[in-house]
Design an enzyme around this catalytic site. Structure first.
Site, PDB file in Angstrom:
ATOM      1  CE  LYS A  13      -2.442  -1.167   3.696  1.00  0.00           C
ATOM      2  NZ  LYS A  13      -1.896  -2.549   3.969  1.00  0.00           N
ATOM      3  NE  ARG A  89      -4.780  -1.725  10.106  1.00  0.00           N
ATOM      4  CZ  ARG A  89      -3.852  -1.278   9.813  1.00  0.00           C
ATOM      5  NH1 ARG A  89      -4.020   0.130   9.072  1.00  0.00           N
ATOM      6  NH2 ARG A  89      -2.595  -1.828   9.392  1.00  0.00           N
ATOM      7  NE  ARG A 128       7.460  -2.261   5.840  1.00  0.00           N
ATOM      8  CZ  ARG A 128       6.130  -2.012   5.984  1.00  0.00           C
ATOM      9  NH1 ARG A 128       5.353  -1.563   5.013  1.00  0.00           N
ATOM     10  NH2 ARG A 128       5.643  -2.238   7.196  1.00  0.00           N
ATOM     11  NE  ARG A 161       5.789  -0.256  10.486  1.00  0.00           N
ATOM     12  CZ  ARG A 161       4.661  -0.233   9.947  1.00  0.00           C
ATOM     13  NH1 ARG A 161       4.493   0.222   8.876  1.00  0.00           N
ATOM     14  NH2 ARG A 161       3.495  -1.060  10.478  1.00  0.00           N
ATOM     15  NE  ARG A 172       1.959  -5.121  11.203  1.00  0.00           N
ATOM     16  CZ  ARG A 172       3.183  -4.887  10.604  1.00  0.00           C
ATOM     17  NH1 ARG A 172       4.316  -5.501  10.943  1.00  0.00           N
ATOM     18  NH2 ARG A 172       2.996  -3.881   9.256  1.00  0.00           N
TER      19      ARG A 172
HETATM   20  P1  AMP Z   1       0.148   0.443   9.300  1.00  0.00           P
HETATM   21  O1  AMP Z   1       1.456   1.072   9.170  1.00  0.00           O
HETATM   22  O2  AMP Z   1      -0.890   0.824   8.460  1.00  0.00           O
HETATM   23  O3  AMP Z   1       0.628  -1.101   9.128  1.00  0.00           O
HETATM   24  O4  AMP Z   1      -0.137   0.626  10.958  1.00  0.00           O
HETATM   25  C1  AMP Z   1       0.586   0.262  11.834  1.00  0.00           C
HETATM   26  C2  AMP Z   1      -0.287   0.202  13.210  1.00  0.00           C
HETATM   27  O5  AMP Z   1      -0.996   1.279  13.454  1.00  0.00           O
HETATM   28  C3  AMP Z   1      -1.296  -1.234  12.929  1.00  0.00           C
HETATM   29  O6  AMP Z   1      -0.819  -2.207  13.407  1.00  0.00           O
HETATM   30  C4  AMP Z   1      -2.132  -0.637  13.996  1.00  0.00           C
HETATM   31  O7  AMP Z   1      -1.730  -0.850  15.305  1.00  0.00           O
HETATM   32  C5  AMP Z   1      -2.119   0.709  14.061  1.00  0.00           C
HETATM   33  N1  AMP Z   1      -3.257   1.289  12.907  1.00  0.00           N
HETATM   34  C6  AMP Z   1      -3.238   1.910  11.979  1.00  0.00           C
HETATM   35  N2  AMP Z   1      -4.099   2.247  11.242  1.00  0.00           N
HETATM   36  C7  AMP Z   1      -5.035   2.051  12.018  1.00  0.00           C
HETATM   37  C8  AMP Z   1      -6.643   1.758  12.043  1.00  0.00           C
HETATM   38  N3  AMP Z   1      -7.045   2.303  10.956  1.00  0.00           N
HETATM   39  N4  AMP Z   1      -7.283   1.123  13.066  1.00  0.00           N
HETATM   40  C9  AMP Z   1      -6.724   0.715  14.078  1.00  0.00           C
HETATM   41  N5  AMP Z   1      -5.326   0.534  14.294  1.00  0.00           N
HETATM   42  C10 AMP Z   1      -4.673   0.969  13.176  1.00  0.00           C
END
Ligand code: AMP
Length: 217
Positions: A13, A89, A128, A161, A172
């Site tokens: 993404k 999400r 990554r 990360r 995840r």
């Molecule tokens: P990402 O960078 O999109 O993989 O997000 C990293 C982490 O942020 C996720 O594993 C969640 O803990 C939190 N997070 C990001 N977006 C959301 C969302 N829309 N709802 C809930 N948690 C989120």
């Protein structure tokens, strides 16, 4: 264009968003990036969400919905369109997003679903690396930075990360399968879903998506 990018962690993404940002000149809004920035700055919100983000769980709906509501009502850059990455999400988030966007008359045009499988996701995420400064994305095997630990684009520090480890990736993915599948059904029912095979490399994904946009499939 107003887009929502859907797909498991590691589906690509962020990489696709960087491409579309250049190609279509629309801003990229990533809830993950916003939350990491809050954590880095140790704000009250950052402290509140740390335990969820670090374990790979979801931050409570009301927290992220508020965050998106604030972003959309305060940022005029999104007048030209937007790409939402990592939000919604859950189905609750999707319904609230529709309510927010209806009020602003900025409804989603398409939800792009990047469909990637678990082995591909694990391979991508464990390798990554990301620039702390400009968020450029690297991969230790396929696209390493020219100089170890240093960003090719801006010279910033390249890091891994903490949630990009195999155990947290599996969590995840489970969280994604349980919560985000209904979001895909939600956009499918609205006839806004555009599906792309995201096991393919990023260039092929980009080309396929542009074909879909141009052909209106
Ligand atoms: P990402 O960078 O999109 O993989 O997000 C990293 C982490 O942020 C996720 O594993 C969640 O803990 C939190 N997070 C990001 N977006 C959301 C969302 N829309 N709802 C809930 N948690 C989120």
């Amino acid at each position: 264009m107003r887009l929502v990018l859907l797909g498991p962690p590691g589906a690509g993404k962020g990489t696709l968003a960087a491409f579309l940002n250049k190609e279509l000149n629309i801003p990229h809004v990533s809830t993950g990036d916003i939350l990491r920035e809050e954590m880095k700055n140790n704000t009250p919100l950052g402290q509140e969400v740390k335990k969820y983000v670090e374990s790979g769980g979801l931050v409570p709906d009301e927290v992220v919905i508020k965050l998106i509501e604030n972003k959309f009502s305060s940022d005029s850059a999104i007048d030209k369109g937007y790409m939402l990455d990592g939000f919604p999400r859950t189905e609750v988030q999707a319904k609230n997003l529709d309510a927010i966007l209806n009020n602003l008359n900025k409804q989603v045009d398409y939800a792009v679903y990047l469909n990637a499988s678990l082995p591909v996701v694990i391979e991508r995420l464990t390798g990554r690396r990301i620039c702390r400064n400009c968020s450029a994305i690297f991969h230790m095997k396929n696209n390493p930075p020219k100089e170890e630990g240093i960003c090719n684009e801006c010279g910033g520090e390249v890091y891994q990360r903490p949630d990009d480890n195999e155990e947290t990736i599996k969590t995840r993915m489970d969280v994604y399968l349980e919560n985000t599948k209904p979001v895909i059904d939600y956009y499918e029912a609205q006839e806004k879903l555009k599906k792309v095979d995201a096991d393919k490399d990023s260039q092929e994904v980009q080309e396929n998506l542009m074909k879909i946009f141009n052909g209106g499939r």
